[in-house]
Design a protein around this motif. Structure first.
Motif, PDB file in Angstrom:
ATOM      1  N   ILE A 143       0.836  -1.199   0.000  1.00  0.00           N
ATOM      2  CA  ILE A 143       0.000   0.000   0.000  1.00  0.00           C
ATOM      3  C   ILE A 143       0.873   1.254   0.000  1.00  0.00           C
ATOM      4  CG2 ILE A 143      -1.468   1.417   1.519  1.00  0.00           C
ATOM      5  CD1 ILE A 143      -3.105  -1.024   2.102  1.00  0.00           C
ATOM      6  N   GLY A 144       1.915   1.256   0.824  1.00  0.00           N
ATOM      7  CA  GLY A 144       2.812   2.407   0.881  1.00  0.00           C
ATOM      8  C   GLY A 144       3.516   2.635  -0.434  1.00  0.00           C
ATOM      9  N   ARG A 145       3.899   1.574  -1.111  1.00  0.00           N
ATOM     10  CA  ARG A 145       4.568   1.674  -2.408  1.00  0.00           C
ATOM     11  C   ARG A 145       3.626   2.298  -3.451  1.00  0.00           C
ATOM     12  NH1 ARG A 145       8.510  -2.991  -3.158  1.00  0.00           N
ATOM     13  NH2 ARG A 145       8.756  -3.973  -1.125  1.00  0.00           N
ATOM     14  N   VAL A 146       2.369   1.852  -3.429  1.00  0.00           N
ATOM     15  CA  VAL A 146       1.402   2.348  -4.399  1.00  0.00           C
ATOM     16  C   VAL A 146       1.083   3.823  -4.145  1.00  0.00           C
ATOM     17  CG1 VAL A 146      -0.965   2.100  -5.259  1.00  0.00           C
ATOM     18  CG2 VAL A 146       0.421   0.062  -4.825  1.00  0.00           C
ATOM     19  N   ALA A 147       1.016   4.213  -2.876  1.00  0.00           N
ATOM     20  CA  ALA A 147       0.773   5.619  -2.553  1.00  0.00           C
ATOM     21  C   ALA A 147       1.890   6.488  -3.119  1.00  0.00           C
ATOM     22  CB  ALA A 147       0.675   5.798  -1.038  1.00  0.00           C
ATOM     23  N   ALA A 148       3.129   6.083  -2.889  1.00  0.00           N
ATOM     24  CA  ALA A 148       4.273   6.833  -3.416  1.00  0.00           C
ATOM     25  C   ALA A 148       4.316   6.765  -4.936  1.00  0.00           C
ATOM     26  CB  ALA A 148       5.570   6.279  -2.827  1.00  0.00           C
ATOM     27  N   GLY A 149       3.967   5.602  -5.489  1.00  0.00           N
ATOM     28  CA  GLY A 149       3.953   5.435  -6.940  1.00  0.00           C
ATOM     29  C   GLY A 149       2.933   6.330  -7.612  1.00  0.00           C
ATOM     30  N   ALA A 150       1.809   6.572  -6.943  1.00  0.00           N
ATOM     31  CA  ALA A 150       0.795   7.469  -7.494  1.00  0.00           C
ATOM     32  C   ALA A 150       1.352   8.877  -7.630  1.00  0.00           C
ATOM     33  CB  ALA A 150      -0.439   7.470  -6.595  1.00  0.00           C
ATOM     34  N   ILE A 151       2.098   9.312  -6.614  1.00  0.00           N
ATOM     35  CA  ILE A 151       2.709  10.652  -6.655  1.00  0.00           C
ATOM     36  C   ILE A 151       3.771  10.705  -7.748  1.00  0.00           C
ATOM     37  CG2 ILE A 151       4.033  12.349  -5.332  1.00  0.00           C
ATOM     38  CD1 ILE A 151       2.721  11.156  -2.796  1.00  0.00           C
ATOM     39  N   ALA A 152       4.593   9.661  -7.827  1.00  0.00           N
ATOM     40  CA  ALA A 152       5.630   9.607  -8.861  1.00  0.00           C
ATOM     41  C   ALA A 152       5.014   9.632 -10.258  1.00  0.00           C
ATOM     42  CB  ALA A 152       6.486   8.358  -8.683  1.00  0.00           C
ATOM     43  N   SER A 153       3.903   8.943 -10.430  1.00  0.00           N
ATOM     44  CA  SER A 153       3.236   8.908 -11.734  1.00  0.00           C
ATOM     45  C   SER A 153       2.710  10.276 -12.136  1.00  0.00           C
ATOM     46  CB  SER A 153       2.090   7.887 -11.707  1.00  0.00           C
ATOM     47  OG  SER A 153       2.594   6.567 -11.568  1.00  0.00           O
ATOM     48  N   LEU A 154       2.245  11.052 -11.160  1.00  0.00           N
ATOM     49  CA  LEU A 154       1.791  12.404 -11.452  1.00  0.00           C
ATOM     50  C   LEU A 154       2.960  13.268 -11.935  1.00  0.00           C
ATOM     51  CD1 LEU A 154      -0.665  13.093  -8.483  1.00  0.00           C
ATOM     52  CD2 LEU A 154      -1.246  12.727 -10.881  1.00  0.00           C
ATOM     53  N   LEU A 155       4.120  13.083 -11.313  1.00  0.00           N
ATOM     54  CA  LEU A 155       5.315  13.812 -11.747  1.00  0.00           C
ATOM     55  C   LEU A 155       5.703  13.417 -13.170  1.00  0.00           C
ATOM     56  CD1 LEU A 155       7.508  13.690  -8.509  1.00  0.00           C
ATOM     57  CD2 LEU A 155       6.722  15.761  -9.665  1.00  0.00           C
ATOM     58  N   LEU A 156       5.646  12.128 -13.467  1.00  0.00           N
ATOM     59  CA  LEU A 156       5.989  11.658 -14.807  1.00  0.00           C
ATOM     60  C   LEU A 156       5.005  12.193 -15.847  1.00  0.00           C
ATOM     61  CD1 LEU A 156       6.926   7.949 -14.021  1.00  0.00           C
ATOM     62  CD2 LEU A 156       8.487   9.829 -14.529  1.00  0.00           C
ATOM     63  N   LYS A 157       3.736  12.266 -15.471  1.00  0.00           N
ATOM     64  CA  LYS A 157       2.723  12.791 -16.379  1.00  0.00           C
ATOM     65  C   LYS A 157       3.027  14.241 -16.747  1.00  0.00           C
ATOM     66  CE  LYS A 157      -2.299  13.283 -16.855  1.00  0.00           C
ATOM     67  NZ  LYS A 157      -3.617  13.101 -16.177  1.00  0.00           N
ATOM     68  N   GLU A 158       3.539  15.003 -15.765  1.00  0.00           N
ATOM     69  CA  GLU A 158       3.928  16.395 -16.024  1.00  0.00           C
ATOM     70  C   GLU A 158       5.041  16.469 -17.071  1.00  0.00           C
ATOM     71  OE1 GLU A 158       2.929  19.393 -14.677  1.00  0.00           O
ATOM     72  OE2 GLU A 158       1.275  18.464 -13.592  1.00  0.00           O
ATOM     73  N   MET A 159       5.827  15.383 -17.162  1.00  0.00           N
ATOM     74  CA  MET A 159       6.947  15.337 -18.120  1.00  0.00           C
ATOM     75  C   MET A 159       6.561  14.679 -19.442  1.00  0.00           C
ATOM     76  SD  MET A 159       9.633  16.510 -16.342  1.00  0.00           S
ATOM     77  CE  MET A 159      11.062  15.767 -17.122  1.00  0.00           C
ATOM     78  N   GLY A 160       5.289  14.319 -19.584  1.00  0.00           N
ATOM     79  CA  GLY A 160       4.844  13.668 -20.808  1.00  0.00           C
ATOM     80  C   GLY A 160       5.227  12.206 -20.892  1.00  0.00           C
ATOM     81  N   ILE A 161       5.511  11.586 -19.742  1.00  0.00           N
ATOM     82  CA  ILE A 161       5.912  10.173 -19.688  1.00  0.00           C
ATOM     83  C   ILE A 161       4.719   9.340 -19.240  1.00  0.00           C
ATOM     84  CG2 ILE A 161       7.454   8.498 -18.589  1.00  0.00           C
ATOM     85  CD1 ILE A 161       9.449  10.868 -18.242  1.00  0.00           C
ATOM     86  N   LYS A 162       4.405   8.287 -19.977  1.00  0.00           N
ATOM     87  CA  LYS A 162       3.222   7.473 -19.699  1.00  0.00           C
ATOM     88  C   LYS A 162       3.603   6.032 -19.378  1.00  0.00           C
ATOM     89  CE  LYS A 162      -1.177   5.905 -21.692  1.00  0.00           C
ATOM     90  NZ  LYS A 162      -2.052   5.900 -22.898  1.00  0.00           N
ATOM     91  N   LEU A 163       3.031   5.491 -18.309  1.00  0.00           N
ATOM     92  CA  LEU A 163       3.233   4.097 -17.919  1.00  0.00           C
ATOM     93  C   LEU A 163       1.939   3.318 -18.134  1.00  0.00           C
ATOM     94  CD1 LEU A 163       5.097   5.928 -15.884  1.00  0.00           C
ATOM     95  CD2 LEU A 163       5.448   3.745 -14.728  1.00  0.00           C
ATOM     96  N   THR A 164       2.055   2.122 -18.688  1.00  0.00           N
ATOM     97  CA  THR A 164       0.912   1.221 -18.850  1.00  0.00           C
ATOM     98  C   THR A 164       1.332  -0.169 -18.390  1.00  0.00           C
ATOM     99  OG1 THR A 164       0.148   2.474 -20.787  1.00  0.00           O
ATOM    100  CG2 THR A 164      -0.801   0.284 -20.433  1.00  0.00           C
TER     101      THR A 164
END
Length: 371
Positions: free
Chosen positions: A132-153
């Motif tokens: 759960i802690g990993r996913v919480a941090a991963g959600a924040i990291a994904s938002l940062l990546l989205k700001e850079m135009g980087i997409k994860l699937t």
């Protein structure tokens, strides 16, 4: 206990036990100014929470996240972001027969030998609920990546013998089935296979695949902090993962140099590759093409079939594990693998900012410079 912190510049520390009062994480190193609210994280939690289908544990947890610090008026402040999820549906009595008995496939034996004490309620820190802690941090990291135009699937590529070929991928169908497979027909076959295992009190493994597009060239360091090396450590730290592949992965052993090499070419005035056997990484650094990662996940260890084991006193016994357990971990682990990939990429993105002097000079000489 050490080893609960991941990352250098973008760091996450997870805490809590499966049947303790709560699970959570502290994220440090997140730049100020990122738009963030609890709903942004909840979207990720809803992908891993239990009780979503007959193929996941029936433990009823809402997994509602609370942000305790690091966010003000909807923006990150640069301070540590503290996150908590309270455990609501605890049943320690389900583990009463495991107080002095080692479960096959679990960390019970090694944990007891190392620390001399063990939280038998679902495995404590060794439980999948730690993610759960990993996913919480991963959600924040994904938002940062989205700001850079980087997409994860990320998605389920295989369940037991049911494997989807890339030419049959339909990414729009990932969220249309409970197994998060990019092909509804394959998901139906996988579901039928899982139903037979459930009847025989058994479990299944599978493969999770993650693709990343929009990466710049040069993420990762040439020696110990290679992008693929850091990704392997990150994903292998997920409890049930037993192998990690990049690009062609283990199939390279039967290939040849002439086939495995990716020829360079010029397309639209830019250097690119004709193929991507390397999975988007050359010499430990991203090459600008699609990053391709796969994780092999073992079958769920907690099964109701009778198994041979021993007690702490050395008595040989038989054990049937009861309680609420996933017949397959893979679907709920998809977002965990995606999160660990995101954490690795953000950490290396921040580290990469200092790789060249002109980058440092540009930052401190531009008009946006802090006065």
């Amino acid at each position: 206990m050490s080893g609960s912190t991941f990352g250098k510049l973008f760091r996450v520390t997870t805490w809590g036990e499966s049947h303790g009062l709560a699970i959570g994480a502290v994220v440090d190193g997140c730049p100020a100014g990122l738009s963030l609210c609890e709903d942004d994280i909840q979207i990720f939690f809803n992908r891993r929470k239990p009780g979503q289908s007959r193929y996941t544990t029936m433990r009823k947890e809402t997994d509602q996240v609370e942000i305790l610090s690091g966010v003000f008026e909807g923006k990150t402040t640069g301070a540590p972001i503290s996150l908590i999820v309270r455990n609501l549906d605890q049943r320690p009595k389900d583990y009463g027969n495991l107080v002095n008995t080692y479960r096959p496939g679990h960390a019970d034996f090694t944990f007891t030998e190392k620390y001399g004490i063990r939280d038998y309620r679902g495995g404590g820190r060794s439980s999948g609920r730690e993610t759960i802690g990993r996913v919480a941090a991963g959600a924040i990291a994904s938002l940062l990546l989205k700001e850079m135009g980087i997409k994860l699937t990320a998605y389920t590529k295989s369940v037991g013998p049911v494997v989807i070929s890339p030419e049959d991928y339909h990414f729009s169908q990932i969220t249309e089935n409970s197994l998060y497979m990019p092909n509804n027909e394959a998901a139906a076959k996988a579901a039928s296979y899982l139903d037979t295992l459930i009847k025989s009190l058994d479990s299944s493994g599978g493969t999770i695949e993650c693709v990343v597009t929009g990466l710049p060239v040069g993420l990762g360091e040439p020696v110990f902090d290679k992008l693929d090396a850091n990704l392997a450590k990150a994903v292998m730290s997920v409890g049930a993962v037993k192998a990690v592949e990049i690009g062609d992965g283990t199939s390279v052993v039967t290939s040849t140099g002439s086939k495995n090499n990716d020829p360079f070419c010029i397309a639209d005035g830019k250097i690119t590759k004709k193929t991507n056997h390397s999975g988007g990484i050359l010499g430990g650094m991203s090459d600008g093409s699609t990053l391709l990662l796969r994780a092999s996940v073992k079958p769920t260890s907690s099964i109701a079939q009778m198994q041979n084991t021993v007690t702490e006193s050395g008595e040989e016994v038989e054990l049937s594990i009861h309680g609420r357990h996933d017949p397959i971990i893979v679907p709920r682990a998809v977002v965990v693998v995606e999160s660990m990939t995101a954490l690795t990429l953000v950490d290396l993105l921040l580290e990469n900012m200092t790789s060249r002097l002109d980058n440092v000079k540009a930052f401190y000489t531009e008009e946006k410079n802090v006065q």
